[in-house]
Structure formats: C-alpha cells, structure tokens
Scaffold this motif. Structure first.
Motif, PDB file in Angstrom:
ATOM      1  N   ARG A 154      37.391  24.670  29.362  1.00 47.61           N
ATOM      2  CA  ARG A 154      38.501  25.132  28.516  1.00 47.61           C
ATOM      3  C   ARG A 154      39.331  23.950  28.012  1.00 47.61           C
ATOM      4  O   ARG A 154      39.718  23.895  26.846  1.00 47.61           O
ATOM      5  N   SER A 155      39.592  22.993  28.902  1.00 47.95           N
ATOM      6  CA  SER A 155      40.368  21.818  28.507  1.00 47.95           C
ATOM      7  C   SER A 155      39.584  20.935  27.539  1.00 47.95           C
ATOM      8  O   SER A 155      40.103  20.493  26.512  1.00 47.95           O
ATOM      9  N   PHE A 156      38.325  20.680  27.859  1.00 51.10           N
ATOM     10  CA  PHE A 156      37.508  19.759  27.075  1.00 51.10           C
ATOM     11  C   PHE A 156      37.246  20.297  25.675  1.00 51.10           C
ATOM     12  O   PHE A 156      37.205  19.531  24.707  1.00 51.10           O
ATOM     13  N   MET A 157      37.069  21.609  25.558  1.00 45.67           N
ATOM     14  CA  MET A 157      36.737  22.215  24.275  1.00 45.67           C
ATOM     15  C   MET A 157      37.960  22.737  23.524  1.00 45.67           C
ATOM     16  O   MET A 157      37.838  23.298  22.444  1.00 45.67           O
ATOM     17  N   VAL A 158      39.146  22.586  24.096  1.00 46.33           N
ATOM     18  CA  VAL A 158      40.383  23.120  23.509  1.00 46.33           C
ATOM     19  C   VAL A 158      40.154  24.595  23.144  1.00 46.33           C
ATOM     20  O   VAL A 158      40.366  25.025  22.008  1.00 46.33           O
ATOM     21  N   ALA A 159      39.649  25.353  24.109  1.00 45.77           N
ATOM     22  CA  ALA A 159      39.290  26.753  23.882  1.00 45.77           C
ATOM     23  C   ALA A 159      40.421  27.671  24.325  1.00 45.77           C
ATOM     24  O   ALA A 159      41.251  27.307  25.171  1.00 45.77           O
ATOM     25  N   ASP A 160      40.455  28.862  23.761  1.00 45.13           N
ATOM     26  CA  ASP A 160      41.446  29.858  24.178  1.00 45.13           C
ATOM     27  C   ASP A 160      41.000  30.592  25.431  1.00 45.13           C
ATOM     28  O   ASP A 160      41.826  31.004  26.244  1.00 45.13           O
ATOM     29  N   ALA A 161      39.694  30.786  25.589  1.00 40.91           N
ATOM     30  CA  ALA A 161      39.189  31.512  26.755  1.00 40.91           C
ATOM     31  C   ALA A 161      37.782  31.034  27.080  1.00 40.91           C
ATOM     32  O   ALA A 161      37.014  30.673  26.192  1.00 40.91           O
ATOM     33  N   SER A 258      32.399  25.573  15.866  1.00 43.74           N
ATOM     34  CA  SER A 258      31.361  25.307  14.879  1.00 43.74           C
ATOM     35  C   SER A 258      30.184  24.592  15.536  1.00 43.74           C
ATOM     36  O   SER A 258      30.272  24.131  16.674  1.00 43.74           O
ATOM     37  N   ARG A 259      29.081  24.473  14.791  1.00 46.08           N
ATOM     38  CA  ARG A 259      27.900  23.783  15.306  1.00 46.08           C
ATOM     39  C   ARG A 259      28.181  22.300  15.534  1.00 46.08           C
ATOM     40  O   ARG A 259      27.516  21.651  16.339  1.00 46.08           O
ATOM     41  N   GLY A 260      29.166  21.775  14.817  1.00 40.36           N
ATOM     42  CA  GLY A 260      29.520  20.382  15.009  1.00 40.36           C
ATOM     43  C   GLY A 260      30.045  20.085  16.403  1.00 40.36           C
ATOM     44  O   GLY A 260      30.075  18.928  16.825  1.00 40.36           O
ATOM     45  N   GLU A 261      30.464  21.122  17.137  1.00 41.35           N
ATOM     46  CA  GLU A 261      31.001  20.939  18.485  1.00 41.35           C
ATOM     47  C   GLU A 261      29.966  21.207  19.578  1.00 41.35           C
ATOM     48  O   GLU A 261      30.271  21.143  20.763  1.00 41.35           O
TER      49      GLU A 261
END
Length: 543
Positions: A154-161, A258-261
C-alpha cells in the motif's frame, strides 16, 4: 539507463528539440503542450521525470509541479524558465522541484540535470524497496507477515486499498489481510477479482490491470469496476504453486493504476513471494529445530535417567513381589490352627498399613514406568526423518501424543480414548505423533476457558477400507464460520501474537498429505470441533 520522461512546454519547437536530444540519450520521451494535457498523460501512465516550462496557458508550471508531487511523490520534476526570477525559483524549490533550469538550455547542463534527477528517482525507489523488504524479512511474528506485506504494498504503490488473499485447504482464496477497503461490497469485489485471477493462472500467469486505463481479456464480462476505481492484480507464485494474490485498488480518477506501474508492483510482489516462502520455511524450520532440540534433550535425559530409572523399576518390582508373597504367607498362617505366626500381631490397623505400603509401592512403580515412557515418547517425537517409510502401529503414535500432551489436556477436559487395534500406517512415527500432539493441544486450548457444561476431548480411530480414520473431537466453543475455511491457511491464527504463529495446522496438514493422507475439520459454534485425519492403512492380511 533510460528513463520515462514527460516534456511539458507550450512551444512545439522546444518540445521536439528536447524530445530528439533526450531520445538520443536512450530515454523514452512523451510530450504535452500545457499543464492540463500533462495531467491527463500522468493519469494514464507513470513517468520517472517531468521537465516543464514555468509560464504556460491555463495551468502553469508551478501549479503542475504541485499536482505532480501530490499525485506521484516519487516522480522528479525539473522546471525550466526563461525568466530568472528569484521568487519563482524559491517557489519551485519549496514545492519540491528537483532543480531549476534557465532557457535557453545548455545541452551539457540539461543532460547532467536529467541524469541526476533520474538517479535520485531510482535511488529513492530502491531505498523504499529495501526499507519495505527489510520490514518483511525482519518480521519475527510470522502471523503478522500478511499484514506487513499489505502495508508495504500500500505504501510503495500509493494505493487506497490492498488485499492479500491466500488459498485455503481446498484451494479457494480467503482474505488473509486487507487495509483501506471501503465496505463489505468493495471487500467482496477485491476477493472476487483475486479468485478470478487464481482460476485463470493455468492459462496465463501475467498480472492484470483493470480500470479506465486497462482491460484484460481474462476478465471480459466478469465484473465491472466502479468508474473511479482501478486495480492491479498480482499473482504470487513459487514454482508451480500459487501462494496468493495481491489485489491493489486506487480510487483516484486523477491517477488510476496503469500498466506503467506494473514493473514497480511486480518488483515488490516478488519480495512478497520470498517473504511468504521464507515465513513458511521458517515455520517448518522452527518446528524441526524444536524437534531436534527435543531430540538432543531426550538423548541426554535418556542417557542420564534410563539406567537409574530401570534400576528403580527393578527394585520396586522386587518389593512388589516380596510384599505379595508376604501377604499370601500372612493370610495362609492366619487360616491355620493357632491363628498367627509366632511373634507377629496382625490386627486391622496393621492390615490397613500393610495395604497402604503395597499401594504406595505400586504407585511408585507406575510413576517410574511413566518417566521411562515419557523419555521414550520424546525420543520418538524428535525422530523427524522423512525417510522412515516402514509400517508402524498407529495407536503407539497416538498414545505417545496423548502422554506428551497430558499436562495440557488433563486440566482442560476429560479425555476419552477409543482406539481400534491392529491399525498400521507407513511413515515416520515422530511426524504422525507431532500431528496429533498439535490437534490435542489445540483442543485443550479451546477448552481451557470454555464455560460450557461439558468439557471433553475424544480421540478415536477405526478402519474404513484401506484407510485409517482418526478423529480428535472437543466439546469447546467451536470455530466461527468465517474462520473455518482458513484454519489450515499459513499464518492464520485467532490465538493472538503471544500464543500461536498460525503455522501448526498448516504444518500438520503438510505432514499428513506427504504421508498420502488428508485432514479435514468440522465445527459448530457452541457445540465443538472435530478434526478428522485419514491415512493409508496396511491391509488386514498384511498385518
């Protein structure tokens, strides 16, 4: 190494010139004519570096800088301007710009600044990855590993969930841990996506991107995500084994996944695979080390205790036989004319004392024999050699487990044992004993604080065709329905951090399956739980 660069300038000639020069340096370069167009490109793709002009129509470079830092903190931003204003420079640096370049560009200065910005970007990403990986591999509480993985992703990807789903005993995915899911509907959606990914893995093991910027043929006609939600689905695979699925959600319409991530996410997913495998092996190693330690202790105890214990047993047996002979002699003498032997008074009190001595000697004999049995059981339990493939009496392994766990089971419940004789199974007696020790301790712990009227542990065995069926049942509180399908899942525990690691039942199932058997559980809350172990049994003719 080349980087993903976005050039933002309202002058087309400058954009083309910068694109050509930076492309020759090995970078992949995209263009945007203004800040609004740049934000749209950033929404659809991931960039290492943004090189932007300051003065542009609609959305200027300083405001774009702020938006980029909010949406993608790891993306570096270089601001270029033809106006050397101190206030502008200070504002850009305070907003998080990597550097400020003055137009017209000096090529060497431009290349140097871009190289340094990309190096810092890679260094920051590597540092974050190392820090998060250390957090995973330094996780000593193995039952907390799923949580550590979820928080790291979650931290590494700056994700909401994020949800980590692991397979249960039947191969169905269950949520091991999640964070940030908005409600039950979103939790069900994340789990359904993970299950779909798991079912499609035999055909395709690549990650999936879903949302406004990506679709996947494997999910056509399956589920439609809400308009603002995007998702990355990452299978966690070790060899041919599915360890789990990571489901990453972002609700930002400004910056969907996105696919870039994918490269970034896949890198951390590989660390999650290593951490899960490391945790699994650490649990097995810990169990093996405990067994090995027990073996060393048992060997020492056996060496130091067996000889004196045998000596005590021999002498107690001699005393028992002597007392029995004396008792028969006294009874015989009493029955003859004259009544008593000369010089011996044999009243009721003496008779009672004599019988008490006989009982004490008998108890001492039984206690000493139990010491010898416990030492022997410890040595059997510590022999974890998988190469031991001979036939052995199943009931001996079960009785060994019963004796080893007596200190746990006796205070907790009444023990009822109903074992069929003549059952032989193949494998390691120590391994089999470990399985039943685990089940008995779990039953005792379930009953230890149970307030029900009946507190009983029942162990039974019988033959069913070519299988030996063993049941370990308790009349405890039972297992909650939402937990029942996860009890064999590695790292799952309801006992808390200080009591269990969540690996005992997973290891037990692994042992049973390697012996060609299986283990199942049935439970009803308020009634109790039954674990059923099935093992290949030697035919009755073979015994």
């Amino acid at each position: 190494m080349g980087g993903q660069i976005l050039i933002v300038d309202d002058e087309q000639d400058i954009r083309r010139l910068l694109r050509e020069m930076l492309s020759l340096e090995g970078h992949e370069v995209n263009e945007a004519a203004n800040g609004a167009e740049a934000l749209e490109r950033l929404r659809k793709a991931s960039f290492d570096l943004v090189l932007t002009d300051v003065r542009m129509p609609n959305l200027g470079g300083v405001e774009l800088l702020r938006r980029v830092r909010e949406a993608s903190p790891s993306t570096e931003v270089i601001v270029a301007t033809a106006y050397a204003e101190l206030d502008t420079a200070i504002e850009c640096l305070r907003a998080g710009a990597f550097d400020l370049l003055r137009k017209p560009f000096k090529l060497q200065e431009l290349f140097s600044c871009v190289t340094r910005a990309l190096e810092r970007r890679r260094l920051n990403v590597s540092t974050d990855l190392v820090r998060l990986s250390q957090a995973l591999f330094e996780q000593n509480a193995l039952e907390q590993l799923p949580r550590a993985i979820v928080e790291s992703v979650r931290s590494f990807m700056v994700a909401d969930a994020v949800m980590l789903a692991l397979p249960d005993t039947d191969g169905r995915l269950q949520a091991a841990h999640s964070h940030g899911l908005a409600n039950e509907q979103e939790s069900a959606l994340a789990l359904a996506l993970g299950e779909r990914m798991a079912r499609m893995l035999p055909q395709d093991q690549t990650p999936a991107v879903l949302g406004p910027l990506g679709g996947d043929w494997r999910f056509e006609g399956f589920l439609a995500l809400p308009a603002e939600v995007s998702s990355l689905l990452l299978p966690l695979i070790a060899g041919e084994r599915l360890l789990g699925v990571l489901v990453i959600l972002r609700r930002s319409e400004a910056r969907p996944l996105s696919r870039g991530e994918l490269d970034r996410a896949s890198l951390l997913a590989s660390h999650a695979v290593l951490a899960l495998e490391n945790g699994r092996m650490a649990g097995q190693l810990s169990a093996s080390e405990r067994m090995a330690s027990m073996g060393l202790v048992a060997a020492g105890i056996s060496h130091e205790i067996n000889n004196p214990a045998s000596f005590v047993l021999s002498n107690l047996r001699f005393i028992q036989q002597g007392l029995a002979t004396l008792s028969r002699s006294l009874k015989l003498d009493k029955s003859e004319p004259g009544g008593q032997p000369e010089g011996l008074s044999w009243g009721p009190r003496q008779q009672e004392e004599f019988e008490s001595i006989q009982e004490a000697v008998s108890e001492a004999y039984d206690g000493t024999r139990r010491i010898v049995e416990i030492v022997r059981d410890m040595r059997v339990l510590s022999r974890m050699d998988d190469a031991a493939t001979g036939w052995f009496e199943l009931n001996e392994a079960i009785r060994s487990a019963l004796r080893i766990t007596r200190a746990e089971t006796t205070p907790a419940a009444t023990l009822v044992v109903e074992l069929a004789e003549g059952l032989q199974v193949q494998g390691s007696p120590g391994r089999v004993s470990q399985v039943f020790s685990n089940l008995l301790i779990n039953a005792a712990q379930a009953l230890s604080e149970w307030k029900g009227s009946k507190r009983e542990i029942r162990v039974s065995s019988h033959r069913a065709g070519d299988r030996a069926i063993i049941e370990v049942a308790d009349t405890g509180p039972g297992i909650a329905p939402e937990h029942l399908s996860r009890v064999f899942q590695p790292f799952f525990t309801t006992k808390g951090m200080t009591t269990g690691t969540g690996l005992g039942l997973a290891i037990s199932r692994d042992i049973v399956r390697r012996l060609g058997g299986d283990i199942a559980v049935q439970s009803e809350q308020g009634v109790g739980t039954v674990f059923t172990v099935s093992l290949p049994a030697r035919s009755a003719e073979g015994t």
